[in-house]
Design a protein around this motif. Structure first.
Motif, PDB file in Angstrom:
ATOM      1  N   PHE A   4       0.885  -1.176   0.000  1.00 41.44           N
ATOM      2  CA  PHE A   4       0.000   0.000   0.000  1.00 41.44           C
ATOM      3  C   PHE A   4       0.910   1.209   0.000  1.00 41.44           C
ATOM      4  O   PHE A   4       1.469   1.540   1.047  1.00 41.44           O
ATOM      5  CB  PHE A   4      -0.902   0.021   1.228  1.00 41.44           C
ATOM      6  CG  PHE A   4      -1.921  -1.079   1.241  1.00 41.44           C
ATOM      7  CD1 PHE A   4      -3.000  -1.050   0.370  1.00 41.44           C
ATOM      8  CD2 PHE A   4      -1.804  -2.140   2.104  1.00 41.44           C
ATOM      9  CE1 PHE A   4      -3.942  -2.065   0.381  1.00 41.44           C
ATOM     10  CE2 PHE A   4      -2.742  -3.158   2.125  1.00 41.44           C
ATOM     11  CZ  PHE A   4      -3.813  -3.116   1.251  1.00 41.44           C
TER      12      PHE A   4
ATOM     13  N   ALA B  58      -0.310  -6.858  11.190  1.00 35.14           N
ATOM     14  CA  ALA B  58       0.575  -7.867  10.615  1.00 35.14           C
ATOM     15  C   ALA B  58       0.226  -8.180   9.155  1.00 35.14           C
ATOM     16  O   ALA B  58       1.054  -8.689   8.415  1.00 35.14           O
ATOM     17  CB  ALA B  58       0.502  -9.144  11.448  1.00 35.14           C
ATOM     18  N   GLY B  59      -0.999  -7.872   8.757  1.00 30.67           N
ATOM     19  CA  GLY B  59      -1.407  -8.169   7.388  1.00 30.67           C
ATOM     20  C   GLY B  59      -2.419  -9.297   7.301  1.00 30.67           C
ATOM     21  O   GLY B  59      -2.636  -9.859   6.231  1.00 30.67           O
TER      22      GLY B  59
HETATM   23  N1  LIG Z   1      -6.365   0.045   2.066  1.00 31.04           N
HETATM   24  C1  LIG Z   1      -5.179   0.259   2.684  1.00 31.04           C
HETATM   25  N2  LIG Z   1      -4.432   1.344   2.368  1.00 31.04           N
HETATM   26  C2  LIG Z   1      -3.240   1.551   2.961  1.00 31.04           C
HETATM   27  N3  LIG Z   1      -2.689   0.742   3.863  1.00 31.04           N
HETATM   28  C3  LIG Z   1      -3.376  -0.351   4.229  1.00 31.04           C
HETATM   29  C4  LIG Z   1      -4.656  -0.646   3.664  1.00 31.04           C
HETATM   30  N4  LIG Z   1      -5.101  -1.790   4.199  1.00 31.04           N
HETATM   31  C5  LIG Z   1      -4.155  -2.185   5.070  1.00 31.04           C
HETATM   32  N5  LIG Z   1      -3.108  -1.333   5.091  1.00 31.04           N
HETATM   33  C6  LIG Z   1      -1.884  -1.477   5.890  1.00 31.04           C
HETATM   34  O1  LIG Z   1      -1.386  -2.771   5.719  1.00 31.04           O
HETATM   35  C7  LIG Z   1      -0.943  -3.310   6.944  1.00 31.04           C
HETATM   36  C8  LIG Z   1      -1.674  -4.592   7.262  1.00 31.04           C
HETATM   37  O2  LIG Z   1      -3.020  -4.302   7.523  1.00 31.04           O
HETATM   38  P1  LIG Z   1      -4.104  -5.385   7.928  1.00 31.04           P
HETATM   39  O3  LIG Z   1      -5.417  -4.710   7.970  1.00 31.04           O
HETATM   40  O4  LIG Z   1      -3.987  -6.545   7.023  1.00 31.04           O
HETATM   41  O5  LIG Z   1      -3.639  -5.775   9.394  1.00 31.04           O
HETATM   42  P2  LIG Z   1      -4.293  -6.823  10.400  1.00 31.04           P
HETATM   43  O6  LIG Z   1      -3.290  -7.881  10.617  1.00 31.04           O
HETATM   44  O7  LIG Z   1      -5.623  -7.229   9.908  1.00 31.04           O
HETATM   45  O8  LIG Z   1      -4.414  -5.954  11.732  1.00 31.04           O
HETATM   46  P3  LIG Z   1      -5.605  -5.956  12.831  1.00 31.04           P
HETATM   47  O9  LIG Z   1      -5.340  -7.095  13.764  1.00 31.04           O
HETATM   48  O10 LIG Z   1      -5.417  -4.652  13.507  1.00 31.04           O
HETATM   49  O11 LIG Z   1      -6.893  -6.070  12.106  1.00 31.04           O
HETATM   50  C9  LIG Z   1      -1.147  -2.224   7.985  1.00 31.04           C
HETATM   51  O12 LIG Z   1       0.076  -1.561   8.177  1.00 31.04           O
HETATM   52  C10 LIG Z   1      -2.158  -1.301   7.364  1.00 31.04           C
HETATM   53  O13 LIG Z   1      -1.934   0.015   7.782  1.00 31.04           O
END
Ligand SMILES: Nc1ncnc2c1ncn2[C@@H]1O[C@H](COP(=O)(O)OP(=O)(O)OP(=O)(O)O)[C@@H](O)[C@H]1O
Ligand SMILES: [Mg+2]
Lengths: 351, 313
Positions: free
Chosen positions: A13, A40-41
């Motif tokens: 991103f 973490a993603g």
């Molecule tokens: N649409 C987007 N635009 C920009 N950055 C994004 C977008 N979606 C996710 N990110 C970034 O990608 C990374 C992973 O995000 P993700 O939502 O997959 O985390 P997660 O593991 O689901 O976290 P959580 O447990 O908080 O839900 C983060 O640093 C987030 O800021």
């Protein structure tokens, strides 16, 4: 049901590398848990599998066929969104019936009614069916959101922290319900969580994700007993594992800042400086113990008691079954179960 | 809570500290300070005229005749409701409102759906579309008169008629009302678009994502997600436009002056004639104004009832 594969998936991103070369395979009928801290993603991985997000590199396969060209509707996945994503203008009943009413499916209304009611029963939301979703509590919304997924029979379930907003009792009940459902239907499930208990109790296999990279994939047993890095070791297990910096000298391991000395394990090649990992249950409090420490804090949890012991400059966490007679300030003797010690290099990787 | 305290060097000098009391306003005093001028203004130019005109509607009175109002009871209302000519104006108004509001709703909503997707220059295009709304209706009326001109106007030219052979939009009894509708739609569709755009942009993306995963077709998504979510704002737009359309006056004056014959004589136009032209029949005009007011309130209430139903779900 189907199996799903991710091969070398990367996603950026802007400047932010959300996923970095992620590969894993979910087998047909498997309960696969993606465990990782916030950011973490995890959500990004699910969205890529569902087709809501497009990866920069790599291939997603469903049933061994590349699925990258398929729109979300044709991948036939069910998604439990982290933020629920309920349709706010509809009743709970209509929300649950929504995926079944798709013109692509042509399910008779009587069957829809039956399936919706069965699902509501399982999730204990039968009394909410006629309510609008806008005024439900967080936990109720979350259950409706789960219901909208399990009312279908998709090829794979993608669940993004579906139990995060429930109270402990309900969470436990639904954990069992979901596990049971998954086992009886043999549904392929990818379950995202940052809760290690959920991961350990429900998973057939766990993938640990950290900053967009897979750190370890394995059974709950593997992850708990053979953590690949200090990160994984800290991620699972409660209370957290004791990580003690140590130095090897003349076949002995001297724990830094502490009188504790352990004989070095001869079967592995240990570097001069390393980190020793000891699970709290392996710090055994017993009168015949080899070491001694001062009791700093006692946390009785009922079934077990967590005791914080100070030995030199290090504090060790220990768990003891039942209630302890020790008091804060007491001197306690303890030993360390030597065959269960984990060794990590100073870079955090298991030796 | 707002506490106004002007502190300056005088605070430190006891000799002139008595001036401080003049600089300190209590909350209550501040409230009164803001409230009374507004209230006075409201009463003198809104509330008083409202009740005075209600009184005048029961009298025979002319604002230019130097005679006091004469009480006649319901006579003005009876005259108006028995006047077959006025019924024609009411029918014109009804047709006008129905046509213009429904066209504005369709076009405005359609434009909003198109402009909702962000593409290059979509911001500029949105601004350009909003321009008609910002013009004065009289000016709009006057230049559309030129546009509609049968011999050199661009409207017929764009419709493909050779010069001078196209329909005479403003001079034809059948087309004149349509001409006013066209201009009103041109001018006010952007308003509906603006409100719909606000409603559309408030719909979270994840609803569409969920719907897509649930395999809902795009038509189904439109009916079950987009429309219900935009409905409250769309209804407000329609309400505003209905009220405004009922009162349309300046546009007609600029375009047709109510003609030809009485083809575009709307109630508001006739009201103006009654009140300020010829006999300056202030009493009867007041009565007509009150009838229009009651109609508008009744129609608005239907909308608002419906709006509340949607909101409660
Ligand atoms: N649409 C987007 N635009 C920009 N950055 C994004 C977008 N979606 C996710 N990110 C970034 O990608 C990374 C992973 O995000 P993700 O939502 O997959 O985390 P997660 O593991 O689901 O976290 P959580 O447990 O908080 O839900 C983060 O640093 C987030 O800021
Ligand atoms: Mg997430």
């Amino acid at each position: 049901m189907a199996d799903v594969g991710l091969q070398h998936i990367s996603k950026r991103f802007g400047q932010n590398l959300a996923l970095d070369d992620v590969s894993f395979e979910i087998k047909d009928g498997e309960f696969f848990v993606l465990l990782g801290p916030t950011g973490a993603g995890k959500t990004t991985t699910l969205r890529i599998i569902a087709g809501l997000e497009r990866q920069d590199q790599g291939v997603v396969t469903i049933d061994d066929e590349p699925a990258d060209h398929l729109p979300p509707a044709e991948r036939d996945v069910a998604f439990v969104f982290q933020q629920y994503s309920l349709y706010p203008t509809m009743t709970v009943y209509d929300n649950l019936a929504f995926p079944l009413r798709s013109p692509l499916r042509r399910i008779p209304e009587a069957e829809i009614k039956q399936r919706v009611e069965e699902t509501a029963e399982k999730l204990r939301i039968s009394h909410l069916l006629q309510r609008k979703t806008a005024h439900l509590s967080g936990g109720e919304m979350q259950r409706v959101s789960i219901g909208r997924a399990i009312v279908r029979h998709p090829r794979i379930f993608l669940m993004d922290e579906p139990l995060s907003n429930l109270d402990a009792k309900l969470r436990e009940a639904l954990r069992i319900e979901l596990s049971h459902l998954q086992k009886t239907q043999g549904s392929t499930t990818l379950f995202v969580t940052h809760d290690q208990t959920e991961a350990l109790t429900m998973a057939d296999r766990i993938a640990v994700l950290d900053q967009g990279r897979i750190v370890q994939i394995g059974s709950p047993y593997d992850i708990y007993d053979r953590p690949a890095t200090t990160f994984v070791a800290q991620m699972v297990g409660s209370p957290k594992i004791n990580l003690l910096p140590a130095a090897r000298e003349n076949g002995n391991l001297h724990i830094t800042d502490s009188p504790i000395t352990l004989p070095a394990d001869a079967s592995v090649e240990l570097p001069a400086a390393l980190v020793v990992g000891v699970r709290p249950e392996d710090v055994v409090i017993e009168d015949s113990g080899q070491f001694s420490g001062q009791v700093m804090l006692i946390e009785p949890l009922g079934m077990e008691t967590v005791i914080y012991l100070k030995s030199g400059g290090q504090t060790l966490v220990s768990t003891t079954p039942g209630i302890t007679r020790l008091r804060i300030g007491n001197e306690a003797r303890f030993s360390i179960a030597r065959q269960r010690i984990h060794y990590f290099g100073s870079d955090g990787v298991r030796i | 809570m707002i506490r106004t305290k002007v502190r300056d060097a005088s605070d430190k000098q006891p000799a002139i500290s008595r001036y401080r009391s003049r600089h300190v306003l209590s909350d209550a005093a501040l409230k009164r300070l803001f409230l009374w001028p507004t209230l006075a203004l409201l009463i003198s130019i809104n509330i008083f005229p409202l009740f005075y005109s209600l009184y005048l509607s029961f009298t025979t009175y002319s604002a230019i005749a130097n005679q006091p109002p004469v009480w006649v009871g319901l006579q003005n209302y009876r005259d108006i409701l028995n006047d077959s000519q006025l019924w024609i104006y009411f029918r014109n108004t009804g047709r006008f409102v129905l046509l213009t509001v429904s066209l504005q709703t369709i076009i405005g909503f359609g434009l909003a759906l198109l402009l909702r997707e962000k593409f290059r220059a979509s911001g500029v295009i949105t601004t350009l579309i909003l321009i008609p709304m910002m013009l004065s209706p009289v000016v709009v009326g006057l230049f559309w008169k030129l546009i509609f001109d049968p011999s050199y106007g661009i409207f017929n030219y764009l419709l493909g008629y050779p010069a001078g052979r196209g329909p005479e939009w403003l001079a034809s009894k059948e087309l004149a009302l349509w001409a006013v509708v066209i201009v009103d739609v041109w001018m006010w569709s952007p308003f509906v678009m603006l409100l719909c755009l606000a409603g559309l942009s408030a719909i979270p993306d994840y609803l569409y994502e969920a719907a897509e995963i649930d395999r809902a077709s795009s038509l189904y998504q439109f009916w079950r997600i987009t429309l219900p979510q935009v409905a409250p704002l769309l209804l407000i737009a329609v309400l505003f436009r209905t009220i405004e359309a009922f009162k349309t006056f300046d546009l007609v004056m600029g375009l047709t002056g109510g003609g030809p014959g009485d083809a575009t004589e709307l109630v508001a136009v006739n009201l103006y004639r009654l009140a300020f032209l010829g006999q300056w029949n202030t009493g009867k005009a007041s009565a007509l104004a009150y009838i229009v007011l009651v109609i508008i309130i009744a129609v608005s209430n239907i909308y608002i009832k419906y709006l509340n139903r949607i909101k409660e779900g």
